[in-house]
Design a protein around this motif. Structure first.
Motif, PDB file in Angstrom:
ATOM      1  N   LYS A 303       4.115 -37.552  26.256  1.00 28.69           N
ATOM      2  CA  LYS A 303       5.161 -38.503  26.604  1.00 28.69           C
ATOM      3  C   LYS A 303       4.515 -39.805  27.072  1.00 28.69           C
ATOM      4  N   GLU A 349       8.060 -26.307  31.850  1.00 32.22           N
ATOM      5  CA  GLU A 349       7.248 -27.324  32.514  1.00 32.22           C
ATOM      6  C   GLU A 349       6.582 -28.240  31.497  1.00 32.22           C
ATOM      7  N   TYR A 351       7.226 -28.561  28.258  1.00 27.89           N
ATOM      8  CA  TYR A 351       8.188 -29.196  27.341  1.00 27.89           C
ATOM      9  C   TYR A 351       8.462 -30.634  27.781  1.00 27.89           C
ATOM     10  N   GLU A 352       8.560 -30.816  29.070  1.00 27.27           N
ATOM     11  CA  GLU A 352       8.870 -32.146  29.604  1.00 27.27           C
ATOM     12  C   GLU A 352       7.721 -33.135  29.442  1.00 27.27           C
ATOM     13  N   TRP A 353       6.537 -32.637  29.110  1.00 24.45           N
ATOM     14  CA  TRP A 353       5.376 -33.519  28.990  1.00 24.45           C
ATOM     15  C   TRP A 353       5.251 -34.143  27.592  1.00 24.45           C
ATOM     16  N   SER A 355       6.354 -35.564  23.564  1.00 24.21           N
ATOM     17  CA  SER A 355       7.218 -36.461  22.805  1.00 24.21           C
ATOM     18  C   SER A 355       6.743 -36.442  21.357  1.00 24.21           C
ATOM     19  N   ALA A 383      13.180 -40.979  35.241  1.00 22.22           N
ATOM     20  CA  ALA A 383      12.854 -39.638  34.726  1.00 22.22           C
ATOM     21  C   ALA A 383      11.436 -39.607  34.173  1.00 22.22           C
ATOM     22  N   ASN A 384      11.045 -40.675  33.487  1.00 25.65           N
ATOM     23  CA  ASN A 384       9.698 -40.740  32.929  1.00 25.65           C
ATOM     24  C   ASN A 384       8.643 -40.743  34.028  1.00 25.65           C
ATOM     25  N   THR A 387       8.200 -37.258  35.408  1.00 25.08           N
ATOM     26  CA  THR A 387       7.473 -36.382  34.493  1.00 25.08           C
ATOM     27  C   THR A 387       5.978 -36.660  34.539  1.00 25.08           C
ATOM     28  N   ARG A 391       3.163 -33.824  35.779  1.00 28.26           N
ATOM     29  CA  ARG A 391       2.047 -33.360  34.956  1.00 28.26           C
ATOM     30  C   ARG A 391       0.718 -33.556  35.673  1.00 28.26           C
TER      31      ARG A 391
END
Length: 783
Positions: A303, A349, A351-353, A355, A383-384, A387, A391
């Motif tokens: 991301k 966990e 998944y959010e990292w 893109s 939100a970014n 994240t 991480r």
């Protein structure tokens, strides 16, 4: 107002739709009309994804059924005569150049494929003749696809490969001596005609990719930009506005070329790979030129850190103003999977990292909005930031035991016990090797039945015991076929392996895996790279069970097959928070344990493949390249040096192009860090290389460098379904013997055989073994 742009989108579709359509067409299961309709469906779907995400500048002509450089070969009517003279339908001629053609009385091999810069994508190399001509194809593809998009409601920016890059990436055909760059004068009128046609069709701007600008260019290539772009600029309003795009490196060392672009709309640079080039580039732009700032990574799946990207964009805006800045992907998104939305099994966990392409186009649009109206994307920015912070603080990324072991690595662990001559004397006796020993690179066909059984095991529909029994049966078959073929060193065929990197990643800590994150490697070949998210270690042996069984049922030496540390790194999506050398050493230590365990279990030939070693080489000479080759070589040696002298270490390299790295370098000025010197420093006993589509004379580099060990240049192209005749093999071996000693030469295909069918494999290997036996008899006095 800051605009957003995407340089290119993946072609293959959500579920590898293009791969399936291509292969169905090749198997004559669908019509050409069906294939073309599927291509149109995919193009429209991809344009819609980008428009719906809010992207302002959407590319067209980034789609290809096989390869975008191959598209340009056909666009310029530059197909070698051996294809154009066959009177094939254009789409069949196109595929014949990409993968060969052997039916209907036509028998032509494929053109050479080469890695696209330092990526794992392969392009088809333009192959030009002394009397080469160029002309624009009827119904040119860039115009056709622009009009298709326009009709569907999308105003796109067509993407072209620039004239200098097209020629600089080309080669002379066998029997020709032309330097492709000298053909520029013939090629420029075709670009002029094409740009006029695009303007007439309604194109307002075009993206012309000149990625060779990141190289150290030969003077004649550098000089070619001036006449090429003066001719384009001279079109004025008769052509669309032109943005020249570079990527995969910096262009600061080629600033003297930029005056050639002075009359053009603007320039794109890769600020993910080289953010430090931003300020010097800003100073080089003309007073009205725009900067397309590549801040969203087109090569990796992490991301975007919006704060870092916004800082770069704001620096550009401060220098140029908002109307002269475009937020863009760093390169085409061809190198990333289609969409993260398809992944249902990733840990929440991580998944959010991530893109993927469909998410990256949204990132481009968000960043453009953030520098214009931050409040409009406030939630996305918050939100970014959360994240990125999560991480960096995750326990998943750090393993103290791995770091402790790395700290204890010694120089002695990188060195074999004896020199090659001493080792090989033991190996020849121990393994009973003949002159011109024959082997394969590792994999045998991955049949439909193998895939079905693996899928059943993955889903829990069969037990581990049932699956192991099936794998043993497949190994028995592979050994039986090699007995019948009378090869000299066997492989177990790798029926249990899904992919040469994924298989190992699944058995190591520090990796996560996707379900549908496919990326095009070449043609219809897609890979699903594993993702390195943390420190790496090996909990248990990974290949010993299958290799030990294969050795127990084999009459001949059995090779253990491993993927090397550099390739495991390069063909994964690596971490971007830890230097790649750290990740590579961790992989080397895990593989060292596996190599030693294989030897303990009776495997005395061990192949550690490093096809990505050349691919990972930094694109320019200098400190970065020197450092890369040092840690890459050390990682391979750390993985392989723990065995006894009588155990033979092999390694394999694809698309090597060793000769490119000696242009203009005198012998006395070559260093350890030149690629062939580095390969020699690996200290592998046997080196196999992809060479089947290259001139045998390229092997001369091994003479020039007095390469002391054994070499197996590929004698046929496994990427094509055609079966070469025995005389072809004899001719190829005869050519190789002009540059290699009989006692030095191994006979093998140029790569693994997993993508082929058994009838193709048996036919080709029968001819290969017969040719080897012919030369064994001819040179028996030298055995």
């Amino acid at each position: 107002m800051v605009q957003s742009s995407v340089l290119g989108f993946p072609r293959i579709g959500v579920l590898r739709d293009l791969k399936k359509a291509n292969e169905a067409y090749w198997a004559e299961k669908i019509s050409q009309a069906d294939l073309l309709a599927e291509g149109k469906r995919l193009r429209i779907a991809h344009w819609k994804i980008q428009k719906d995400a809010g992207v302002d500048i959407i590319p067209s002509n980034d789609f290809a059924y096989y390869d975008h450089i191959l598209d340009h070969i056909q666009l310029f009517n530059a197909a070698p005569e051996r294809y154009s003279s066959q009177k094939l339908d254009p789409i069949d001629e196109y595929f014949a150049m990409g993968r060969g053609h052997q039916k209907g009385g036509v028998d032509v091999p494929a053109l050479e494929m080469v890695k696209w810069f330092d990526s794992n994508y392969h392009y088809v190399k333009p192959t030009l003749q002394d009397n080469q001509t160029f002309s624009l194809a009827k119904d040119p593809k860039p115009v056709r696809e622009f009009l298709e998009a326009k009709e569907a409601g999308f105003l796109t920016r067509p993407v072209l490969v620039g004239p200098v890059s097209f020629l600089a990436l080309a080669k002379a055909d066998r029997g020709s001596s032309v330097d492709p760059i000298t053909l520029l004068e013939k090629l420029i009128p075709v670009y002029v005609e094409l740009l006029k046609a695009l303007k007439a069709a309604g194109a307002e701007s075009v993206q012309i990719d000149e990625p060779v600008l990141v190289f150290d260019l030969k003077p004649e290539v550098k000089a070619a930009f001036k006449p090429a772009y003066e001719a384009i600029a001279a079109l004025g309003s008769a052509a669309p506005e032109v943005v020249v795009a570079t990527y995969f490196g910096d262009i600061v060392h080629n600033f003297d070329v930029l005056p050639a672009f002075a009359s053009l709309k603007g320039l794109h640079v890769d600020l993910v790979r080289n953010p430090e080039q931003l300020e010097p580039v800003l100073k080089q732009l003309g007073p009205t030129q725009i900067l397309s700032a590549g801040v969203v990574d087109g090569r990796n799946i992490w991301k975007n850190d919006f704060k870092k990207s916004i800082d770069l964009i704001q620096t550009a805006i401060a220098a140029l103003g908002a109307d002269r800045v475009i937020v863009a992907t760093s390169s085409s998104l061809l190198h990333t999977p289609h969409t993260l939305a398809s992944e249902k099994k990733l840990p929440a966990e991580v998944y959010e990292w991530f893109s993927f392409a469909s998410e990256k186009v949204k990132e481009v649009a968000i960043i453009a909005k953030a520098v214009t109206n931050p409040e409009s994307v406030k939630a996305e920015l918050e939100a970014n930031a959360a994240t990125v912070k999560a991480r960096s603080e995750s326990a998943r990324t750090n393993d103290p035991k791995v770091k402790e072991r790395q700290a204890q690595v010694t120089p002695e662990q990188h060195i074999r016990k004896s020199t090659f001559d001493s080792r090989y004397a033991q190996q020849k006796t121990h393994l009973k090797l003949p002159l011109f020993p024959t082997t394969t690179i590792g994999s045998f066909p991955q049949t439909q039945e193998i895939r079905i059984q693996r899928n059943k095991f993955t889903k829990g529909e069969i037990t581990e015991e049932q699956y192991d029994a099936f794998i043993r049966k497949e190994i028995d078959l592979a050994v039986q076929i090699q007995d019948e073929l009378d090869l000299d060193v066997y492989v177990h065929g790798e029926p249990e392996r899904n992919d040469m990197v994924q298989y190992f990643g699944e058995r190591l800590t520090g990796y996560v895996f996707t379900t549908h994150a496919w990326v095009q490697s070449y043609g219809s070949r897609c890979v699903r790279p594993p993702i390195i998210v943390g420190d790496i270690s090996r909990p248990l042996p990974m290949t010993v069970k299958e290799s030990k069984y294969a050795a127990s049922v084999s009459k001949k030496p059995m090779k253990g097959m491993l993927t090397g540390p550099v390739t495991c790194l390069r063909w994964s999506f690596p971490r971007n928070d830890v230097h790649q050398s750290v990740q590579c050493q961790q992989l080397a230590l895990a593989l060292r344990d596996e190599v030693i365990d294989l030897e303990k279990n009776g495997i005395f030939v061990i192949q550690v493949d490093e096809p990505a070693l050349r691919e990972g080489l930094p694109l320019r000479k200098g400190a970065e390249r020197d450092a890369y080759l040092e840690w890459a070589v050390d990682s391979f040696k750390l993985a392989t040096a723990g065995v006894e002298d009588s155990t033979q270490i092999h390694s394999h390299f694809c698309y090597s192009e060793f000769q490119d790295f000696f242009h203009g370098i005198s012998a006395e000025n070559r260093t350890y860090t030149d690629i062939i010197i580095a390969i020699a420093a690996l200290d592998a006993d046997v080196l196999s290389i992809e060479n089947s589509k290259s001139d045998a004379k390229l092997l001369k580099v091994f003479i020039d460098e007095s390469y002391p060990r054994h070499i197996g240049p590929g004698v046929y192209d496994i990427h094509s379904p055609r079966v070469p005749a025995e005389e072809e093999f004899k001719q190829r071996i005869s050519e190789m013997l002009q540059f290699l000693r009989p006692g030095q030469l191994w006979i093998n295909p140029d790569c693994g055989l997993k993508t082929r069918k058994w009838d193709e494999v048996k036919g080709a290997l029968t001819h290969m073994v017969n040719a080897a036996k012919f030369f064994r008899e001819q040179y028996k006095d030298q055995a």
